[in-house]
Structure formats: C-alpha cells, structure tokens
Design an enzyme around this catalytic site. Structure first.
Site, short mmCIF file in Angstrom:
data_model
loop_
_atom_site.label_atom_id
_atom_site.label_comp_id
_atom_site.label_asym_id
_atom_site.label_seq_id
_atom_site.Cartn_x
_atom_site.Cartn_y
_atom_site.Cartn_z
N ASP A 111 0.65 -1.03 0.08
CA ASP A 111 -0.13 -0.02 -0.06
C ASP A 111 0.78 1.26 0.12
O ASP A 111 1.53 1.58 -1.25
CB ASP A 111 -0.93 0.07 1.36
CG ASP A 111 -1.95 1.08 1.27
OD1 ASP A 111 -2.17 1.75 0.23
OD2 ASP A 111 -2.72 1.12 2.16
N LYS A 139 -1.82 -1.92 -4.38
CA LYS A 139 -2.88 -0.90 -4.27
C LYS A 139 -2.37 0.36 -5.43
O LYS A 139 -1.28 0.86 -4.94
CB LYS A 139 -3.18 -0.48 -3.02
CG LYS A 139 -4.92 -0.64 -2.66
CD LYS A 139 -4.98 0.15 -1.12
CE LYS A 139 -5.43 -0.96 -0.30
NZ LYS A 139 -5.87 -0.32 0.82
N PHE A 160 -10.23 -0.41 0.55
CA PHE A 160 -9.89 -1.26 1.70
C PHE A 160 -10.48 -2.55 1.33
O PHE A 160 -11.53 -2.88 0.93
CB PHE A 160 -10.27 -0.67 3.05
CG PHE A 160 -9.69 -1.37 4.13
CD1 PHE A 160 -8.50 -1.18 4.63
CD2 PHE A 160 -10.37 -2.36 4.73
CE1 PHE A 160 -7.99 -1.76 5.66
CE2 PHE A 160 -9.85 -3.23 5.78
CZ PHE A 160 -8.64 -2.66 6.15
N ASP A 167 -7.50 -8.54 6.79
CA ASP A 167 -8.24 -8.36 7.87
C ASP A 167 -8.98 -6.96 8.23
O ASP A 167 -8.34 -6.07 7.48
CB ASP A 167 -7.80 -8.70 9.17
CG ASP A 167 -6.77 -7.50 9.71
OD1 ASP A 167 -5.93 -7.34 8.83
OD2 ASP A 167 -7.07 -7.00 10.72
#
Ligand code: IMP
Ligand code: MG
Length: 187
Positions: A111, A139, A160, A167
């Site tokens: 990310d 991402k 997300f 998780d």
C-alpha cells in the site's frame, strides 16, 4: 454471502491461478541464480509478514519446488479498526544472520510501502545474498509510492479490501476471496 461484504473483487479460482504463476516465476528466477557449476538453486529464506500474508504464504510455498526456510516477522500498521496506516510497529524479530541465503519477503498487500521498507531495514546488515519482495496485491495510490516489488499478483484500486488473509479489525481473514466491505461494516 456475508451481509457485511460489498462485492468480490478477486475470486478464488483467479487467486489460485495467479499464485501458481507467481510461484513458477519465483522458482525460475531462483534456478537462474544457481552458480553455473551447480544444478541447485541457492537456498531461499522466505520472510512472511504476519499475520496478513499467512494464507497467501501457505498456498505459494506449496507450489515452490525449492529448498527453502521460513523466518517470520510480525508487523502491525493498521491496529484495530483503522483503515489507514497508523505507523509501523515490529512485533517480532529475525535471525541475526541469514547465512548468505537469498531472502524473499512475502506480504499480502503493498500500500504505502512503509511495511516493506521497515522489514527491508530489519534484514539489512544480516548477511542476506539479496532481498526480493513478493506481494499478492498492489494498491494503486494517487501518489505513486517509490517502493516496489519484484513479484506482484494483482494491481487493485485504492480501496480497503479483506479476505485471503487480509483483515478488518482482525476479522475476515478466512474469506476465500478478496472482497470489499460495506461502509456500515467499517465502524
Ligand atoms: P503499507 O505499509 O501501507 O504498504 O501497508 C501494508 C500493510 O497494511 C499490509 O501488510 C496490510 O496488512 C495492511 N493493509 C494495507 N491495505 C490494506 C487493506 O486494504 N486491507 C487490509 N489490510 C491492508
Ligand atoms: Mg500486513
């Protein structure tokens, strides 16, 4: 499907196919690193970043026909219900000496790149022959991070995601697909 799931972004067959391809590519590259006088690839030490990489790791390494070892590292940057990075906290440590092995860092998602950078810093100076990075997801951020990975499973939009190890507040890691969550589920 769970009411908290918004949609499936990547289904299990697509994940399985891509994980196999990544493993083939890693195995080929390791073989190419073998010295000319030896048919054997040098030993590989895989450093999976816990906990998010655990499902990906389990599938990936079962496709790798190589001599390899695992050394775990725990990194937390999205504690509790956070959906943006809160700074990197290292929760376990690595061996002092990798004994000249090739190191492959494995994570669920790249990310901001802070996690991979922090793990690379931990490995530096511990006698690794080289360090590469394998992530299942990358991402696409509006501001492109300068951290990259040699092996990337899928490029995904800046949303997300949960499932296949990823998780939200510790939940949803067991979903077999990569999914987005409904807004109401993120509170
Ligand atoms: P980075 O340090 O910002 O690159 O974030 C990487 C870490 O944050 C990963 O190891 C994940 O554990 C977590 N992370 C980043 N994006 C997501 C997401 O969309 N869902 C769940 N966890 C995420
Ligand atoms: Mg993680």
């Amino acid at each position: 499907m769970d009411q908290r799931i918004d949609r499936v972004l990547i289904d299990r067959q697509t994940i399985a196919r891509r994980v196999g391809e990544l493993a083939d590519q890693i195995a080929r590259d390791c073989q190419a690193d073998a010295p000319p006088d030896s048919p054997e690839a040098p030993p590989l030490t895989i450093v999976p970043i816990m906990v998010g990489s655990v499902i990906f790791l389990a599938d990936l390494i079962r496709h790798l026909p190589l001599m390899m070892r695992l050394k775990l590292i725990g990194v937390s940057s999205y504690p509790g219900k956070a959906t943006t990075s809160q700074g990197v906290k290292i929760t376990s440590d690595l061996p002092e000496d990798f004994g000249g092995a090739q190191v492959l860092i494995v994570d669920d998602i790249l990310d901001s790149g802070r996690t991979i950078t922090a793990v690379r810093e931990q490995i530096a100076g511990r006698n690794a022959a080289g360090v590469k990075v394998c992530v299942l997801l990358h991402k696409q951020l509006p501001e492109a991070a300068d951290v990259t990975a040699e092996y990337i499973g899928f490029e995904i939009p800046n949303e997300f995601v949960v499932g296949y190890g990823l998780d939200y507040d510790g939940y949803f890691r067991n979903l077999p697909e990569i999914c987005t969550l409904r807004e109401e589920a993120k509170c």
